[in-house]
Structures are given as structure tokens and as C-alpha cells.
Motif scaffolding. Structure first.
Motif, mmCIF file in Angstrom:
data_model
loop_
_atom_site.group_PDB
_atom_site.id
_atom_site.type_symbol
_atom_site.label_atom_id
_atom_site.label_comp_id
_atom_site.label_asym_id
_atom_site.label_seq_id
_atom_site.Cartn_x
_atom_site.Cartn_y
_atom_site.Cartn_z
ATOM 1 N N UNK A 31 0.825 -1.215 0.000
ATOM 2 C CA UNK A 31 0.000 0.000 0.000
ATOM 3 C C UNK A 31 0.859 1.265 0.000
ATOM 4 N N UNK A 32 2.160 1.071 -0.074
ATOM 5 C CA UNK A 32 3.065 2.225 -0.116
ATOM 6 C C UNK A 32 3.300 2.854 1.236
ATOM 7 N N UNK A 33 3.029 2.120 2.300
ATOM 8 C CA UNK A 33 3.237 2.655 3.647
ATOM 9 C C UNK A 33 4.415 1.948 4.291
ATOM 10 N N UNK A 34 5.202 2.735 4.975
ATOM 11 C CA UNK A 34 6.372 2.139 5.609
ATOM 12 C C UNK A 34 6.028 1.660 7.012
ATOM 13 N N UNK A 35 6.446 0.451 7.305
ATOM 14 C CA UNK A 35 6.156 -0.112 8.619
ATOM 15 C C UNK A 35 7.439 -0.616 9.261
ATOM 16 N N UNK A 36 7.562 -0.373 10.536
ATOM 17 C CA UNK A 36 8.740 -0.816 11.287
ATOM 18 C C UNK A 36 8.268 -1.755 12.395
ATOM 19 N N UNK A 37 9.021 -2.813 12.610
ATOM 20 C CA UNK A 37 8.680 -3.777 13.659
ATOM 21 C C UNK A 37 9.502 -3.506 14.913
ATOM 22 N N UNK A 38 8.906 -3.732 16.068
ATOM 23 C CA UNK A 38 9.697 -3.631 17.299
ATOM 24 C C UNK A 38 10.584 -4.858 17.460
ATOM 25 N N UNK A 39 10.120 -5.979 16.974
ATOM 26 C CA UNK A 39 10.964 -7.173 16.958
ATOM 27 C C UNK A 39 10.625 -7.975 15.706
ATOM 28 N N UNK A 40 11.660 -8.562 15.094
ATOM 29 C CA UNK A 40 11.400 -9.405 13.938
ATOM 30 C C UNK A 40 11.882 -10.822 14.197
ATOM 31 N N UNK A 41 12.114 -11.112 15.463
ATOM 32 C CA UNK A 41 12.466 -12.475 15.836
ATOM 33 C C UNK A 41 12.037 -12.724 17.277
ATOM 34 N N UNK A 42 12.331 -13.914 17.740
ATOM 35 C CA UNK A 42 11.797 -14.342 19.024
ATOM 36 C C UNK A 42 12.695 -13.885 20.166
ATOM 37 N N UNK A 43 12.498 -12.661 20.613
ATOM 38 C CA UNK A 43 13.321 -12.117 21.696
ATOM 39 C C UNK A 43 12.428 -11.398 22.710
ATOM 40 N N UNK A 44 12.958 -11.281 23.916
ATOM 41 C CA UNK A 44 12.269 -10.500 24.945
ATOM 42 C C UNK A 44 12.468 -9.006 24.690
ATOM 43 N N UNK A 45 11.440 -8.260 24.947
ATOM 44 C CA UNK A 45 11.549 -6.803 24.868
ATOM 45 C C UNK A 45 10.711 -6.221 25.997
ATOM 46 N N UNK A 46 11.253 -5.246 26.688
ATOM 47 C CA UNK A 46 10.456 -4.594 27.727
ATOM 48 C C UNK A 46 9.455 -3.642 27.064
ATOM 49 N N UNK A 47 8.430 -3.266 27.837
ATOM 50 C CA UNK A 47 7.430 -2.331 27.304
ATOM 51 C C UNK A 47 8.080 -1.009 26.934
ATOM 52 N N UNK A 48 9.021 -0.558 27.764
ATOM 53 C CA UNK A 48 9.675 0.722 27.486
ATOM 54 C C UNK A 48 10.470 0.656 26.183
ATOM 55 N N UNK A 49 11.101 -0.453 25.941
ATOM 56 C CA UNK A 49 11.906 -0.575 24.734
ATOM 57 C C UNK A 49 11.005 -0.621 23.500
ATOM 58 N N UNK A 50 9.858 -1.248 23.642
ATOM 59 C CA UNK A 50 8.914 -1.279 22.511
ATOM 60 C C UNK A 50 8.440 0.142 22.206
ATOM 61 N N UNK A 51 8.115 0.876 23.266
ATOM 62 C CA UNK A 51 7.673 2.251 23.056
ATOM 63 C C UNK A 51 8.778 3.069 22.422
ATOM 64 N N UNK A 52 10.018 2.802 22.830
ATOM 65 C CA UNK A 52 11.156 3.562 22.313
ATOM 66 C C UNK A 52 11.252 3.427 20.790
ATOM 67 N N UNK A 53 10.933 2.246 20.280
ATOM 68 C CA UNK A 53 10.983 2.058 18.825
ATOM 69 C C UNK A 53 9.964 2.976 18.154
ATOM 70 N N UNK A 54 8.780 3.042 18.744
ATOM 71 C CA UNK A 54 7.755 3.916 18.181
ATOM 72 C C UNK A 54 8.149 5.376 18.263
ATOM 73 N N UNK A 55 8.633 5.791 19.411
ATOM 74 C CA UNK A 55 8.960 7.206 19.606
ATOM 75 C C UNK A 55 10.164 7.628 18.773
ATOM 76 N N UNK A 56 11.144 6.750 18.663
ATOM 77 C CA UNK A 56 12.327 7.094 17.872
ATOM 78 C C UNK A 56 11.974 7.260 16.396
#
Lengths: 194, 546
Positions: free
Chosen positions: B330-355
Motif C-alpha cells: 500500500x506504499x506505507x512504511x512499517x517498522x517492527x519492534x521485533x522481527x524475531x523471538x526475543x524479549x523486549x520490555x514495554x519501554x523498549x517497545x515504546x522507544x521504537x515507536x517514539x524514535x
């Protein structure tokens, strides 16, 4: 000759004493290692004292369960059932009975949230009318996997306590004796629930 | 005379054997991997030999990440958690005791006692790990990993997809003339190959059997500029895109990536997708967070009587990867917080969005309800839960906690010093992305927002996004579910319209059946992508209020 015997006996005694000392030290160290590997001890939950004769009487309470199929929070999210508990005069023990009734599950159409073996470690009632409900880690983990499960657990406990006990205005949750970010991975329990 | 002969014989044997003895540095350990030998750094501490975890991870193709005083080592067989200064090691649900404590020598530079190596690594490795001599070890990979290759040529890039029979991430290393693609601690067996890459970008693509595990080498063509790793439709499939020089469209010349940045860099370093996305503002960035991961499996439904089982973290990741493809189309860019099976804290997930200064943040989950009657998708947004008698209006609609500043500075979302959450281990996303320079929105200028209050200013926009998505997914499931407001840790710090999407209920047999169907997945993904696209096209942007 006698001096030699005495010296030999003393030597043997010293060896035996050293051996016993070493054995005891090693046993203690092993015990400490084992203790270090074990999970933290869970304190025994507070048990309600037996009713004190004539001063005890029954009271009707409304225990809240999640309504099957309801998605939106608000009226209709919870259903209530009436139960009879002993009025002990102690808000903590009254609260404990109410939560125990909740764990037993609904008798009508509400949905059971907790398993029958769910454990509430402690309930405290603070002076500012905040009840602190300490849920065992195992029980919190049994709610894992869905936001709705956590919301049901939080709101059914909160509303059951606040509606029935005037000594309680809000409820704060602990898990395994600690203040955690979430109940079971989703819903924040950093602030008390009204 | 006899003694002289014996001494001469011994001397001759020494001379003959000397060149065959390994030239081993006393400060290193040797690790035999088939025909190759790797050196692993060793240190002495309290009179005991310690081995570098970083070197072991690199040599054995494992994964490792640090979180403050913890270090996670992950392999196909499981995960180990080391604590600095403590001899206790967590291995799955068990604990192991080392003879001496783990040692964090420096940032990401961890050492463990050599005496613990075999015991520690054997359970996480898919093969035989043994000690063969003093400071000498051998690893023989047992499991085969069949890797199929699919090559697709596009106008300005070549996509090379690798389908592996074993799970786990691939790792790409850029060398001077080629890219080396590794596939974890398995013995790679090359499978079928489809397509031939454009020689302009890829001069040669071949399997390198000289590597003890086996790798693929992508030799750079004359127009090669950069590469990027991509995840495609199915989780076991990963790909590499080989890009040539950037072509600038005249109409967007002012907004495109500057030519100097894109073409003058002869050997562009591998950058995170997070950082890259910031330089491309043509399309809004959508951040999708596949819920859970690593040791946190989320909800699990163990199938019985022939029914398929579900693990929330895996299904969420598969769904997210397919959603990425849908957004791309659809021509929209999407970024994943994780693309494999790893632990991520809630803060780190938010950091991906905010960055990434995301325009929409979606956290993907599967639901579980106390009763089986609830079915369909449920969409949540962050806020108070008005189940009880609602608080006073000023409490609900009060001003968010913002710290006004006199200085005209760009908007920032400050990450807390301590945000590892509930003691969970996290995967390190590139810090560069988190610290990337802010790009202020007009309504946010001159204000700092507390990290944990990031979502407060977007509550209404989040509610709108939730409503659009809920309605769209309701049509697929043919239900009438309503959006739910709840205090959700995973959204609390997201400085953008953010929602949690439970795209099915594990406790509903009908949903479980639907989720086994590929066609149903496609409908769900299409509906979700369409709803988000419609939301992004809507007029209001930015925060609810200043």
C-alpha cells in the motif's frame, strides 16, 4: 612412652575436631546454597479467625464476576451474585471472605476468572481506605494471555470490595508481595483502582 | 651411551612434534569447528580461567544481549541468564550454580568460568560440545538447516529470500567484496534456488561450504550501494535486499534523501531500520509491535484432538511480518519492534515507536477471555477503565504532566533511567535510533513530556484509531465488539496514536479455527491495513492538544 601416647592422642583429637568442624562447615554451606536456589518463601496467608461467639453475625454481600461475552467496560461488564459471609468487625477479614467467595466462582451465569486453587497471599486495609490485595505469582500467571482476563480479575476484586465494605474506597494490587508494573503482562497496576 | 641415545630420541621427538602443536596464546582458548578453528579470549580472575562470552557467541553463531547487570545467551536449545557477580545461572525454569561468579568486565564484555563451559553450553547448542584438551573445545553441529533461495529482481534492487527449515534469525556481515549470510548454529544444506540476480547489483551468489556451518555469499556488483535485511511473509523466511543508487523522483526532489547521503557513501554501514526510516518522510511510519517474545510466550493454547495449538508470541510475529508486506504494497512504511523471538520490555517497545516518530502504533496480541462466548478481535487504547463509578471529570480530563521550558527546544520524550520493567530481559535495539535527533511537530515544540506520560496527549487520537480498526475487524469476524479503554503498560509511553489489537480470542473455538486459515489471515491483515491507512489519511494529525 606415655608422653608419646599422650601426644598421639592429642594429635588424633585435633584431627577429629578438625574433621568434625570441616563437616559441619561444609554441611552449612551446602544448606545455604540450597536455600539460595529455592524460590522465595511465600508467607502463609492470613487465615480468618473463628467467629467470636455471640459477637459474630452474617452479612449479605454482592460478589462481582465478569459477564460472559461483554467486551466494553462499564455497566454490563460485571455481574453480581449475592453471598452470605460472616461479619467479623475486621475489614481485612471481611475482605478476605469476599475475595474467597469470588475465587470460588459464580453460581449463575458469570464467568469464573480464577482457578479454584488461586491464592491471595495477603489483604491489608490502609488508613486512607486503600485495600492492598497481594496476589500470588502463580495466580497472576494463570491470568496470562489476555487483557480481558486481567481486567476481569482487577475489576471484579475491586468492585466486590468497594461495593461491600465502607472501609475500602480503592484497591491496589501487588504480585508475589511486590509492586509490579502489570498484573500479568498487560494491565498496569501502578495506580490503585477505584 | 644408552642414556645419551634415549635423550637424543626424546629430543628428536620434541623437534618433530613441536610444529604440530597448536600455536596457542596462553590468553586464549581454541574452539574447533570442523575444519575451522576459532580463538576465544580468556582471562584469569581470582586464579581461575574465564572465557569470553562474546567470542563464544560469535564463533558458535548464538545470540546474546546485555541488560544492565544481566546477560542473556540464547541458542536453539534454550536460553541462559547470567548475573554479574553471581554464580547463579538461570537455564529455562531451572537454576545452575557455577563454581565462581559470572564477570562483566566491561559493557557487553562478559566472562564465565571455563569450568562451566560444557555444562552451560551443551543444553543450548544443537550439537555436541566437548572438551578435547587443555583450553581446547570442539563443537560438531548435529542438525541440518535446509536453505532455499528465491531471487527477485526489482527496478532498483534485488531481493534474495532465504527459506530455512530451522527457526531463528539470519545474520548478515558486510565484507569488502561480499555479504556473508549466516544461519545460526546449524549445518547448512543448500536447497533449491530460483531466479538469478541482476549482475549489476549482485555479481555472484554462491554457497560457501568452507565455512564450518555453511554460509551464502552475495558478491557485490558494480552498482551495489547498500543492503537491508527484511522479514517476509512467513516467519522462517528472511531476506536481504541489495540496493543500487537512489533514483530521485523530480516531484519529490525536496523531500527525498539527499543524493550525497545516499550515493556518495561508498560503503554504507549497516544501519538499523529504525534509523533509516527517519530519513524517509514520504510515507508515514507505522510501528507494529508483535506482542510478547523470547521467554514470554504470552497466551498458549495447547491443541488437542487434532486441533492446532497456538503460541501467542509466534502467531503475533507471523501476523506482523505479513502485515508489513501488506503495508508495503500500500506504499506505507512499517517498522517492527521485533522481527524475531526475543524479549523486549514495554519501554523498549515504546522507544521504537517514539524514535521513529510513528504516526500509528499497533501492538498485536491474541486474546484470552474467562468465557468461550467472547469471539472476534478486540481493540484497546490506553486510559483509565471506567468500570467503577467514574472519577471526577477533572481527574479524567486533567492536563497531562508536562514540564514547560523557557528554552525553545525540540520536543523530546525522555527515556527513564531505569525502565527494564518487571525484571524481564530485553533485546537491545539500536540505541542510535532511540537517540536520533527529534523532528518536532508544530504542536509539540518547546515542551518536554515525561516518558511515562507519552500517551496522555494522544488519547483521543488513539480512541479514533481504535474505533476505525475495531469496526474494520468486526466486519471480518462478523461481530459487534466495542473498543476498550484500559491502563496498558505497553502503550503508556507511546507518543503517538497507539492501540493494542487482539486479532482473535484463543478461548473461542471459532476464532481458533479461523486463525488456522490462510485466507482468513489475509482478510484480517487486509482489513487492519485498510483501517490504519484510512486513519492516516484523515485530517487531524499530531497530539490531541498542546
Amino acid at each position: 612412652m606415655n608422653e608419646l601416647r599422650i601426644a598421639l592422642s592429642l594429635f588424633l583429637l585435633i584431627v577429629i575436631a578438625l574433621g568434625v568442624g570441616y563437616y559441619l562447615t561444609e554441611a552449612e554451606l551446602q544448606r545455604q546454597r540450597r536455600v539460595g536456589l529455592e524460590e522465595p518463601q511465600v508467607s502463609e496467608p492470613v487465615r480468618m479467625p473463628p467467629p467470636s461467639g455471640s459477637s459474630s453475625r452474617e452479612m449479605q454481600v454482592r460478589v462481582f464476576f465478569c459477564a460472559p461475552g461483554a467486551t466494553a467496560l462499564g455497566e454490563g461488564f460485571l455481574l453480581s451474585e449475592e453471598r452470605t459471609v460472616l461479619q467479623t468487625g475486621e475489614p481485612v477479614f471481611n475482605a478476605r471472605q469476599i475475595v474467597d467467595e469470588l475465587i470460588q466462582g459464580p453460581e449463575e451465569e458469570g464467568a469464573a476468572i480464577f482457578r479454584q486453587d488461586a491464592t491471595i497471599r495477603q489483604i491489608f486495609v490502609l488508613e486512607d481506605k486503600t485495600a492492598v490485595v497481594d496476589i500470588s505469582r502463580k495466580t497472576a500467571d494463570s491470568l496470562a494471555g489476555g487483557i480481558r482476563m486481567e481486567l476481569c480479575a482487577i475489576h471484579s476484586i475491586t468492585r466486590s470490595l468497594v461495593e461491600n465494605l465502607e472501609e475500602i474506597d480503592q484497591v491496589r494490587f501487588l504480585v508475589g508481595g511486590k509492586q509490579e508494573l502489570t498484573l500479568s503482562g498487560h494491565v498496569s497496576i501502578g495506580e490503585p483502582f477505584l | 651411551m644408552r642414556m645419551f641415545r634415549l635423550a637424543a630420541l626424546a629430543g628428536w621427538m620434541l623437534v618433530c612434534l613441536a610444529p604440530r602443536l597448536p600455536a596457542q596464546d596462553p590468553g586464549e582458548m581454541l574452539l574447533d569447528l570442523g575444519s575451522r578453528r576459532s580463538a576465544v579470549a580468556m582471562e584469569q580472575r581470582s586464579g581461575k580461567p574465564y572465557v569470553s562470552l562474546k567470542d563464544m557467541i560469535s564463533a558458535l553463531r548464538l545470540e546474546g544481549w546485555e541488560s544492565k547487570d544481566r546477560f542473556n545467551l540464547s541458542g536453539p536449545g534454550g536460553e541462559l541468564l547470567f548475573l554479574d557477580g553471581r554464580p547463579l545461572v538461570r537455564a529455562g525454569v531451572d537454576y545452575l550454580l557455577m563454581s565462581s561468579p559470572a564477570w562483566k568486565k566491561g559493557p557487553s564484555d562478559w566472562y564465565i568460568p571455563e569450568a562451566f563451559l560444557v555444562r552451560a553450553l551443551a543444553p543450548v547448542l544443537p550439537g555436541r560440545f566437548s572438551k578435547t584438551g587443555a583450553a581446547r573445545y570442539r563443537f560438531e553441529p548435529r542438525d541440518l538447516n535446509q536453505v532455499k533461495v528465491q531471487v527477485t529482481n526489482h527496478a532498483n534492487y534485488v531481493r534474495i529470500e532465504f527459506s530455512t527449515s530451522r527457526p531463528g534469525p539470519i545474520r548478515v556481515h558486510e565484507r569488502r567484496d561480499y555479504l556473508e549470510v549466516e544461519f545460526g548454529p546449524y549445518r547448512v544444506r543448500p536447497g533449491a534456488r530460483r531466479g538469478t540476480p541482476s549482475s549489476r547489483l549482485v555479481s555472484e551468489l554462491k554457497f560457501n561450504s568452507r565455512d564450518p556451518f555453511g554460509t551464502f555469499r552475495i558478491h557485490k556488483g558494480q552498482d551495489y550501494r547498500r543492503y537491508r535485511e527484511v522479514g517476509v511473509a512467513d516467519a522462517p523466511t528472511r531476506g536481504v535486499e541489495i540496493h543500487g543508487p537512489v533514483r530521485r523522483a523530480p516531484a519529490r526532489a525536496s523531500r527525498a534523501v539527499p543524493a550525497s547521503a545516499a550515493t556518495a557513501d561508498p560503503a554504507p554501514a549497516r544501519r538499523s531500520r529504525l534509523t533509516r526510516s527517519r530519513s524517509r518522510r514520504e510515507s508515514p511510519v507505522i510501528v507494529v509491535d508483535p506482542g510478547h517474545g523470547g521467554s514470554d510466550s504470552g497466551g498458549i493454547w495447547e491443541g488437542d484432538l487434532g486441533e492446532q495449538g497456538f503460541v501467542e508470541k509466534d502467531l503475533a510475529l507471523q501476523f506482523a511480518l505479513r502485515l508489513q508486506e501488506e503495508f508495503r504494497q500500500r506504499g506505507l512504511e512499517m517498522v517492527l519492534t521485533r522481527d524475531r523471538d526475543v524479549n523486549l520490555s514495554a519501554a523498549r517497545r515504546s522507544a521504537v515507536g517514539n524514535a521513529n516518530r510513528t504516526r500509528a502504533y499497533l501492538s498485536l496480541h491474541l486474546g484470552r477471555a474467562p468465557d468461550e462466548t467472547l469471539r472476534g478481535a478486540l481493540v484497546y487504547f490506553h486510559g483509565n477503565s471506567p468500570v467503577m463509578p467514574p472519577p471526577e471529570p477533572e481527574e479524567l480530563d486533567g492536563e497531562p504532566m508536562v514540564l514547560e521550558t523557557d528554552v525553545d527546544v525540540d520536543s523530546e520524550v525522555s527515556e527513564p533511567e531505569s525502565e527494564t520493567g518487571e525484571g524481564e530481559e530485553e533485546e537491545g535495539v539500536e540505541v542510535a535510533a532511540v537517540q536520533a535527533e527529534p523532528e518536532p511537530e508544530p504542536e509539540e515544540e518547546g515542551k518536554f513530556v515525561l516518558w511515562e506520560s507519552g500517551q496522555e496527549r494522544y488519547r483521543e487520537r488513539s480512541r479514533e484509531l481504535a474505533a476505525v480498526v475495531q469496526e474494520s475487524l468486526n466486519q471480518v469476524y462478523e461481530v459487534e465488539n466495542q473498543v476498550v479503554e484500559a491502563p496498558l503498560t505497553v502503550l503508556q509511553s507511546v507518543a503517538a496514536p497507539g492501540i493494542v489489537v487482539e486479532f482473535g480470542q484463543l478461548t473461542s473455538s471459532e476464532d481458533r479455527w479461523n486463525l488456522t486459515l490462510d485466507t482468513f489471515h489475509r482478510r484480517l491483515i487486509s482489513a487492519l491495513a485498510a483501517a490504519v491507512a484510512a486513519f492516516l489519511e484523515g485530517p487531524p494529525q499530531g497530539a490531541d492538544r498542546e
